[in-house]
Design a protein around this motif. Structure first.
Motif, PDB file in Angstrom:
ATOM      1  N   ASP B 255       0.827  -1.203   0.000  1.00 53.42           N
ATOM      2  CA  ASP B 255       0.000   0.000   0.000  1.00 53.42           C
ATOM      3  C   ASP B 255       0.867   1.262   0.000  1.00 53.42           C
ATOM      4  O   ASP B 255       1.982   1.259   0.518  1.00 53.42           O
ATOM      5  CB  ASP B 255      -0.886   0.040   1.258  1.00 53.42           C
ATOM      6  CG  ASP B 255      -2.068  -0.905   1.156  1.00 53.42           C
ATOM      7  OD1 ASP B 255      -2.506  -1.187   0.032  1.00 53.42           O
ATOM      8  OD2 ASP B 255      -2.547  -1.359   2.213  1.00 53.42           O
ATOM      9  N   LEU B 270      -0.602  -3.393  -9.874  1.00 51.20           N
ATOM     10  CA  LEU B 270      -1.335  -3.181 -11.123  1.00 51.20           C
ATOM     11  C   LEU B 270      -0.383  -2.927 -12.287  1.00 51.20           C
ATOM     12  O   LEU B 270      -0.655  -3.352 -13.418  1.00 51.20           O
ATOM     13  CB  LEU B 270      -2.334  -2.019 -10.952  1.00 51.20           C
ATOM     14  CG  LEU B 270      -3.255  -1.736 -12.136  1.00 51.20           C
ATOM     15  CD1 LEU B 270      -3.988  -2.989 -12.624  1.00 51.20           C
ATOM     16  CD2 LEU B 270      -4.265  -0.645 -11.778  1.00 51.20           C
ATOM     17  N   ARG B 297      -9.021  -7.908 -11.034  1.00 53.14           N
ATOM     18  CA  ARG B 297      -9.598  -7.245  -9.870  1.00 53.14           C
ATOM     19  C   ARG B 297      -8.426  -6.648  -9.108  1.00 53.14           C
ATOM     20  O   ARG B 297      -7.480  -7.344  -8.788  1.00 53.14           O
ATOM     21  CB  ARG B 297     -10.334  -8.271  -9.005  1.00 53.14           C
ATOM     22  CG  ARG B 297     -11.028  -7.711  -7.821  1.00 53.14           C
ATOM     23  CD  ARG B 297     -12.153  -8.651  -7.368  1.00 53.14           C
ATOM     24  NE  ARG B 297     -11.678 -10.007  -7.137  1.00 53.14           N
ATOM     25  CZ  ARG B 297     -11.179 -10.436  -5.973  1.00 53.14           C
ATOM     26  NH1 ARG B 297     -11.105  -9.633  -4.932  1.00 53.14           N
ATOM     27  NH2 ARG B 297     -10.758 -11.679  -5.842  1.00 53.14           N
ATOM     28  N   PRO B 300      -6.167  -1.678  -3.152  1.00 57.72           N
ATOM     29  CA  PRO B 300      -7.448  -1.309  -2.556  1.00 57.72           C
ATOM     30  C   PRO B 300      -8.245  -0.384  -3.467  1.00 57.72           C
ATOM     31  O   PRO B 300      -7.669   0.397  -4.224  1.00 57.72           O
ATOM     32  CB  PRO B 300      -7.055  -0.578  -1.261  1.00 57.72           C
ATOM     33  CG  PRO B 300      -5.649  -0.162  -1.441  1.00 57.72           C
ATOM     34  CD  PRO B 300      -5.044  -1.074  -2.443  1.00 57.72           C
ATOM     35  N   TRP B 301      -9.557  -0.541  -3.353  1.00 56.96           N
ATOM     36  CA  TRP B 301     -10.459   0.264  -4.132  1.00 56.96           C
ATOM     37  C   TRP B 301     -10.431   1.714  -3.632  1.00 56.96           C
ATOM     38  O   TRP B 301     -10.312   1.950  -2.456  1.00 56.96           O
ATOM     39  CB  TRP B 301     -11.885  -0.307  -4.016  1.00 56.96           C
ATOM     40  CG  TRP B 301     -12.754   0.345  -5.008  1.00 56.96           C
ATOM     41  CD1 TRP B 301     -13.694   1.296  -4.777  1.00 56.96           C
ATOM     42  CD2 TRP B 301     -12.723   0.135  -6.419  1.00 56.96           C
ATOM     43  NE1 TRP B 301     -14.245   1.683  -5.973  1.00 56.96           N
ATOM     44  CE2 TRP B 301     -13.675   0.992  -6.985  1.00 56.96           C
ATOM     45  CE3 TRP B 301     -11.972  -0.688  -7.252  1.00 56.96           C
ATOM     46  CZ2 TRP B 301     -13.896   1.051  -8.360  1.00 56.96           C
ATOM     47  CZ3 TRP B 301     -12.199  -0.632  -8.612  1.00 56.96           C
ATOM     48  CH2 TRP B 301     -13.151   0.223  -9.148  1.00 56.96           C
ATOM     49  N   GLY B 302     -10.531   2.668  -4.518  1.00 60.36           N
ATOM     50  CA  GLY B 302     -10.589   4.060  -4.080  1.00 60.36           C
ATOM     51  C   GLY B 302      -9.848   4.948  -5.019  1.00 60.36           C
ATOM     52  O   GLY B 302      -9.451   4.533  -6.117  1.00 60.36           O
ATOM     53  N   ALA B 303      -9.645   6.165  -4.609  1.00 61.50           N
ATOM     54  CA  ALA B 303      -9.112   7.152  -5.528  1.00 61.50           C
ATOM     55  C   ALA B 303      -7.614   7.317  -5.411  1.00 61.50           C
ATOM     56  O   ALA B 303      -6.973   7.731  -6.352  1.00 61.50           O
ATOM     57  CB  ALA B 303      -9.771   8.497  -5.277  1.00 61.50           C
ATOM     58  N   CYS B 304      -7.046   7.038  -4.288  1.00 64.16           N
ATOM     59  CA  CYS B 304      -5.712   7.577  -4.085  1.00 64.16           C
ATOM     60  C   CYS B 304      -4.744   6.564  -3.495  1.00 64.16           C
ATOM     61  O   CYS B 304      -3.900   6.910  -2.684  1.00 64.16           O
ATOM     62  CB  CYS B 304      -5.806   8.831  -3.218  1.00 64.16           C
ATOM     63  SG  CYS B 304      -4.500  10.003  -3.638  1.00 64.16           S
ATOM     64  N   ASN B 305      -4.881   5.319  -3.917  1.00 63.29           N
ATOM     65  CA  ASN B 305      -4.015   4.266  -3.416  1.00 63.29           C
ATOM     66  C   ASN B 305      -3.171   3.674  -4.533  1.00 63.29           C
ATOM     67  O   ASN B 305      -3.705   3.340  -5.585  1.00 63.29           O
ATOM     68  CB  ASN B 305      -4.850   3.104  -2.854  1.00 63.29           C
ATOM     69  CG  ASN B 305      -5.775   3.517  -1.723  1.00 63.29           C
ATOM     70  OD1 ASN B 305      -6.835   4.058  -1.961  1.00 63.29           O
ATOM     71  ND2 ASN B 305      -5.359   3.260  -0.508  1.00 63.29           N
ATOM     72  N   ILE B 306      -1.888   3.490  -4.260  1.00 65.74           N
ATOM     73  CA  ILE B 306      -1.104   2.590  -5.099  1.00 65.74           C
ATOM     74  C   ILE B 306      -1.752   1.211  -4.966  1.00 65.74           C
ATOM     75  O   ILE B 306      -2.112   0.794  -3.868  1.00 65.74           O
ATOM     76  CB  ILE B 306       0.368   2.552  -4.625  1.00 65.74           C
ATOM     77  CG1 ILE B 306       1.013   3.921  -4.850  1.00 65.74           C
ATOM     78  CG2 ILE B 306       1.143   1.446  -5.336  1.00 65.74           C
ATOM     79  CD1 ILE B 306       2.366   4.074  -4.190  1.00 65.74           C
ATOM     80  N   GLN B 307      -1.921   0.518  -6.077  1.00 61.64           N
ATOM     81  CA  GLN B 307      -2.638  -0.752  -6.044  1.00 61.64           C
ATOM     82  C   GLN B 307      -1.713  -1.851  -5.524  1.00 61.64           C
ATOM     83  O   GLN B 307      -0.708  -2.179  -6.157  1.00 61.64           O
ATOM     84  CB  GLN B 307      -3.174  -1.088  -7.438  1.00 61.64           C
ATOM     85  CG  GLN B 307      -4.182  -0.060  -7.943  1.00 61.64           C
ATOM     86  CD  GLN B 307      -5.479  -0.078  -7.154  1.00 61.64           C
ATOM     87  OE1 GLN B 307      -6.328  -0.923  -7.371  1.00 61.64           O
ATOM     88  NE2 GLN B 307      -5.625   0.838  -6.208  1.00 61.64           N
TER      89      GLN B 307
END
Lengths: 442, 442
Positions: B255, B270, B297, B300-307
């Motif tokens: 994260d 990702l 898939r 974490p889901w959301g706007a501002c996270n490194i996947q």
């Protein structure tokens, strides 16, 4: 939306420059805060989270967010606040000053978090402000201006897009209707306004600066980078922010059988998306900026379909406006080219474009004096509610040292003493600005 | 699971070869079907679908699937079937023959579909079989062996993974428990057994070949390729199948904040996934096979996270066993290398490995004679319930011309006359096999 958000409000009357002394205001000089109490609040409120070991997951308008908001309301009511919630769920706790004709000095940040976030990004700003109010009351510190403590809604945009979901309305760059209609990237169509209503947080408080002007806005935040840690400083004054642009991209290809359809003639949206992600990473290296793909959703869902539809969102960051603009035009060309090469219909939207900018010198100066020898200057790598209020009024931020520069992870950490120093600097900055206001010609 | 599924059951007694005549059996020669009735059924049952203009979305164990299943039950009961549902939801409709000591000849396919699929892939096989039964009864055609019409559960694997979810149990390559526990790729943890129970389709019918042996399995299917269309043939006999391997890959990074974390040191799952997708596409060209990434898939889901977390599933297809094995070892090496280069923890599973193979000559011959001049030989590019039954007993498939070779899309289409020819060939193939059985030494 948020276009050119880095520009300041030209109608605001610049303060006289002679406030720029190097010492703190007398009230600030004597001010202290209770680090134990702040530390307790940080860890106590972290209970309102989805399971998120070591950190918090408290998405905007979730049941966990409601618990944190309810607690905040109880705290400020106990302190005698004039309390309001506005139509986008933002909580205002107003405390009178000696001259209530002056617009209040605001301290604000957010109690919501990203998924798998830390305990500090957001909560430290609100809880630090709460600690300042409590300490002022205990120490009989009376400001000339009133003070308002604000818990801004949906700063993170982790659940509803775009981010800065309420401060953007306050700054007049969006509307209550648009903010309430903002949806999640997961395609479920869930709207922020509906979810806020479910947890009882749509109120009749002020929505805009025009309805409820403030004199200034101060915010504590974890640094989210490691410059303070490297310099051995617990706190910092934030001089400005890195620019950032957010895009969303929809790619539409064509359905087909994953096993039987020949490679030739496929319109596979996921292959196109993958090439965009690879080019996006390269772009950061080519232009010395940062880039992140933060969301991807691909369909149709299932085991045996060529992916005909992809929605994704990504951000570009750069310290220089030219660098940011160049990265934007580079990636736009690449996305168009990849879509064309794969026969994909493409829609690309620039959702947010925040040019790099600087906070108001008078506000930075108040924070700088508050930090003193314990601090240093730094810039923030991202947007905050303060990057919205700075379009309106003098705005400054206090940075608190973050272990390893980590943020938006359960590993996010600031030591107790550093949090205390941050809250102390916030309180002193507010008191410094209150002193500055006295010199303002009315 | 499904390892080496291309191997035939070695214990099955091979039929004598002298059945290989070029004419149809006498009963087959006179047999006809009602193309209007079949065409009506195809379009009437297509109503049980999520909104899916022109096609159907009827995922396994959905309310729409229940409606189609209920209708099927009513139809076969009206025809006097001995009807059973087994523990994985498969519907069996048994019709007696003259000698009920012989294991029945099966006609089977599936009423479930992929998301945004067509009206033919699956339903044509079941409804075509139903039309054969009706026509036999109307024409007084009595077979020596009993006949069983089967609606196999979760052939597609679009909702629950892996595919061939019930025929795999029947073939003894999985268990009822594993099939009931199969989950969807979306991470919700929903299980096939629970969903089947909700729609009332967990029964006490036979689960395995051992419990309920059949003599042979025949299936009509749309071609899903354009060889019949190019040759101007309405139907085809399927000689074998392309090999395929399915993998699922989990990548775990770390994260971090999407805006503020430097590019150096990121563990972005990702970006790693995107590089795998790009290499996967290249692999098809390099090895003259097909490849498709069918699911991704990211969180974490959301706007501002490194996947920090990606789960994906993909398939490799090749007509030659060596080609399939080489593609597998190539992509395994690439996935490992990319994961290592990006500091990602990686778990890669080979969920399905179906070597290319051929159906039983005696069954192919029955279909070939049934098609006659109207048909030609072809191979299928994917797995079917028939590629499971062929591990047990003589199995053959009838292909029906598919417009443009399209499948798993609303554009999937076979003309009415072609569907009729397909059902006719199915019926004749069954009658031919029944005739062959008479020659078998008991």
């Amino acid at each position: 939306m948020l276009e050119e958000a880095g520009q300041r409000n030209p109608s605001y009357q610049t303060l006289p420059r002679f406030y720029a002394v190097t010492a703190n205001a007398p009230l600030a000089e004597r001010f202290t805060v209770n680090g134990d109490r702040l530390w307790h609040d940080i860890h106590y409120t972290a209970q309102w989270s989805l399971p998120s070991p070591g950190g918090i997951t408290r998405l905007c308008a979730s049941p966990e967010d409601k618990m944190a908001r309810d607690w905040f309301r109880e705290q400020v009511l106990a302190l005698g606040a004039d309390y309001k919630v506005n139509a986008t769920g933002t909580q205002f706790a107003l405390f009178p000053g000696e001259d209530n004709s002056i617009p209040p000095i605001a301290m604000g940040s957010h109690l919501d978090s990203v998924a798998t976030g830390g305990k500090f990004d957001g909560p430290l700003g609100v809880l630090g402000g709460l600690e300042v109010i409590r300490s002022m009351q205990e120490q009989g510190v009376k400001t000339r201006a009133p003070i308002v403590l604000i818990n801004w809604t949906n700063e993170e945009g982790a659940k509803f897009w775009p981010f800065l979901g309420s401060s953007i309305v306050y700054a007049g760059q969006s509307t209550v209707e648009k903010a309430q209609a903002s949806t999640t990237h997961d395609g479920s169509g869930i709207r922020m306004g509906d979810e806020l209503r479910k947890i009882g947080y749509v109120g009749d408080g002020p929505n805009t600066f025009a309805e409820f002007p403030i004199s200034a806005h101060f915010e504590i935040h974890v640094e989210q980078a490691d410059s303070l840690e490297k310099a051995g400083k617990p706190v910092g004054w934030v001089t400005g922010w890195q620019g950032m642009t957010w895009y969303s991209v929809d790619l539409k290809g064509e359905d087909g059988h994953a096993n039987t359809y020949p490679m030739y003639g496929r319109r596979d949206a996921l292959v196109g998306a993958a090439k965009i992600i690879v080019d996006l990473e390269k772009l950061a290296y080519e232009r010395n900026g940062y880039t992140t793909m933060t969301n991807i959703r691909s369909g149709p869902w299932g085991a045996c379909n060529i992916q005909s539809s992809v929605r994704m969102a990504f951000c570009l960051m750069h310290k220089e406006p030219e660098g940011l603009e160049t990265m934007g035009s580079d990636i736009e060309a690449k996305v168009k080219g990849i879509a064309a090469m794969h026969g994909l219909d493409m829609e690309m939207k620039r959702d947010v474009h925040l040019l790099p900018g600087e906070f108001w010198p008078e506000a930075i100066d108040c924070v700088k004096r508050a930090c003193g020898e314990k601090g240093m200057g730094a810039i923030t790598g991202t947007g905050h509610d303060s990057t919205m209020t700075t379009t309106l009024v003098p705005t400054g931020m206090v940075f608190v040292r973050a272990k390893g520069g980590w943020s938006h992870t359960a590993k996010e950490w600031s030591d107790k003493d550093d949090c205390m120093e941050g809250a102390l600097a916030l309180g002193k900055a507010v008191l410094n600005f209150d002193e500055v206001l006295k010199t303002k010609k009315v």
